[in-house]
Design an enzyme around this catalytic site. Structure first.
Site: not given
Length: 255
Positions: A154, A161
Site C-alpha cells: 500500500y 489515507k
C-alpha cells in the site's frame, strides 16, 4: 419510511457497479434518498452509463476534485438538480503505481504529492465546495483503509489515507458547530476497480477471512455500503470524527 427518506445526497466515485459508491447510491435510493453523482473527464460517460443500473435515474455533475474551477462551480451544478444537500459521500482516491507495490523508498515527491492531493486533500476540498448546500444535521462520510498500520504494497497510499483520516477529524472540529458531521468507514479489502489497480493487491486480501472473527468476503461491497448509509442517516446524530470499521473484526485481532 426508509432510513434516508427525503434526503438529498451527493455521491462521488461511482465508476463501475462493483464500486462501493455504486452500492451506496443504490441503497440510498432504496431507502428513500434522492441522489446526485459526480464524475469527470473520460469517466463521465462511464458513470452516466453505470448510473442507469441504479433503481432510479441519477444525474451526474462534473467534478474533478483537484480542479479549482470544478470545485468552485460544484454548488451551482448541484443546485440544477437539488436545492440543498443532506449528505456527501467521498469515495475518491488515486496514487500512481510508482508509489505503491513495494516502491515506498523509491517514490518521488511529484507522484507522492498526487496521491496526497487526490486521496487526502480532496476531502477538505469537497467539504468546502459542498458547504453552501449543507445544513444542520447533514453528514459527510468518507471511505478509508485503516491507516494505523504499514500494509504490504500500500505504501504511499497508506500515508495518504493517514492524512485523509486526520483531515476528517479536523473537518469534524471545524464543521461540528454548524451541526455537520464528518465520519469515515474503514472497510476491509474489497475487489473494486480501484483496488485492482494496486500492484500486489492480493497481498492485502490473502488471509483476511481467516483473521476476521466474522469472516470476510472481498467480493461483497454491501456491508460497507450499509455502514455508509447508516452514517448518512439521522441515527448517528451525536457521532463525528469517528472511524467505523467494517472489516469482519480484523482490526481488533492481534497477530
Amino acid at each position: 419510511m426508509g432510513l434516508l427518506d427525503g434526503k438529498k445526497l451527493l455521491i462521488t466515485g461511482v465508476l463501475m457497479d462493483s464500486s462501493i459508491a455504486f452500492h451506496v447510491a443504490r441503497l440510498a435510493q432504496q431507502e428513500g434518498a434522492e441522489v446526485v453523482l459526480t464524475s469527470f473527464g473520460r469517466q463521465l460517460r462511464l458513470t452516466e452509463t453505470i448510473a442507469k443500473r441504479l433503481p432510479a435515474a441519477a444525474p451526474v455533475v462534473q467534478l474533478d476534485a483537484t480542479s479549482t474551477e470544478d470545485l468552485d462551480a460544484l454548488a451551482d451544478r448541484v443546485r440544477e438538480h437539488v436545492d440543498h444537500l443532506d449528505g456527501v459521500v467521498h469515495s475518491i482516491g488515486f496514487a500512481p503505481q510508482s508509489v505503491m507495490g513495494g516502491n515506498f523508498l523509491t517514490g518521488q515527491w511529484d507522484d507522492v504529492a498526487t496521491a496526497l492531493h487526490v486521496s487526502a486533500y480532496s476531502l477538505k476540498a469537497l467539504a468546502v465546495a459542498a458547504h453552501p448546500l449543507l445544513g444542520r444535521g447533514s453528514s459527510i462520510v468518507g471511505l478509508t483503509f485503516d491507516a494505523r498500520y504499514a500494509w504490504p504494497v500500500y505504501d504511499w497510499m497508506g500515508v495518504a489515507k493517514a492524512a485523509f483520516e486526520a483531515t476528517s477529524r479536523y473537518l469534524a472540529r471545524d464543521l461540528g458547530p454548524e451541526g455537520i458531521r464528518v465520519n469515515l468507514v474503514a472497510a476491509g479489502p474489497v475487489k473494486t476497480t480501484a483496488a485492482k489497480s494496486i500492484p500486489g493487491f492480493q497481498a492485502l486480501d490473502e488471509g483476511w477471512p481467516k483473521r476476521s472473527p466474522l469472516g470476510w468476503d472481498a467480493s461483497d461491497p454491501e456491508p460497507t455500503a450499509r455502514a455508509v448509509a447508516a452514517l448518512l442517516s439521522d441515527w448517528f446524530p451525536a457521532t463525528t470524527g469517528e472511524i467505523v470499521h467494517v472489516d469482519g473484526g480484523f482490526h481488533a485481532m492481534g497477530l
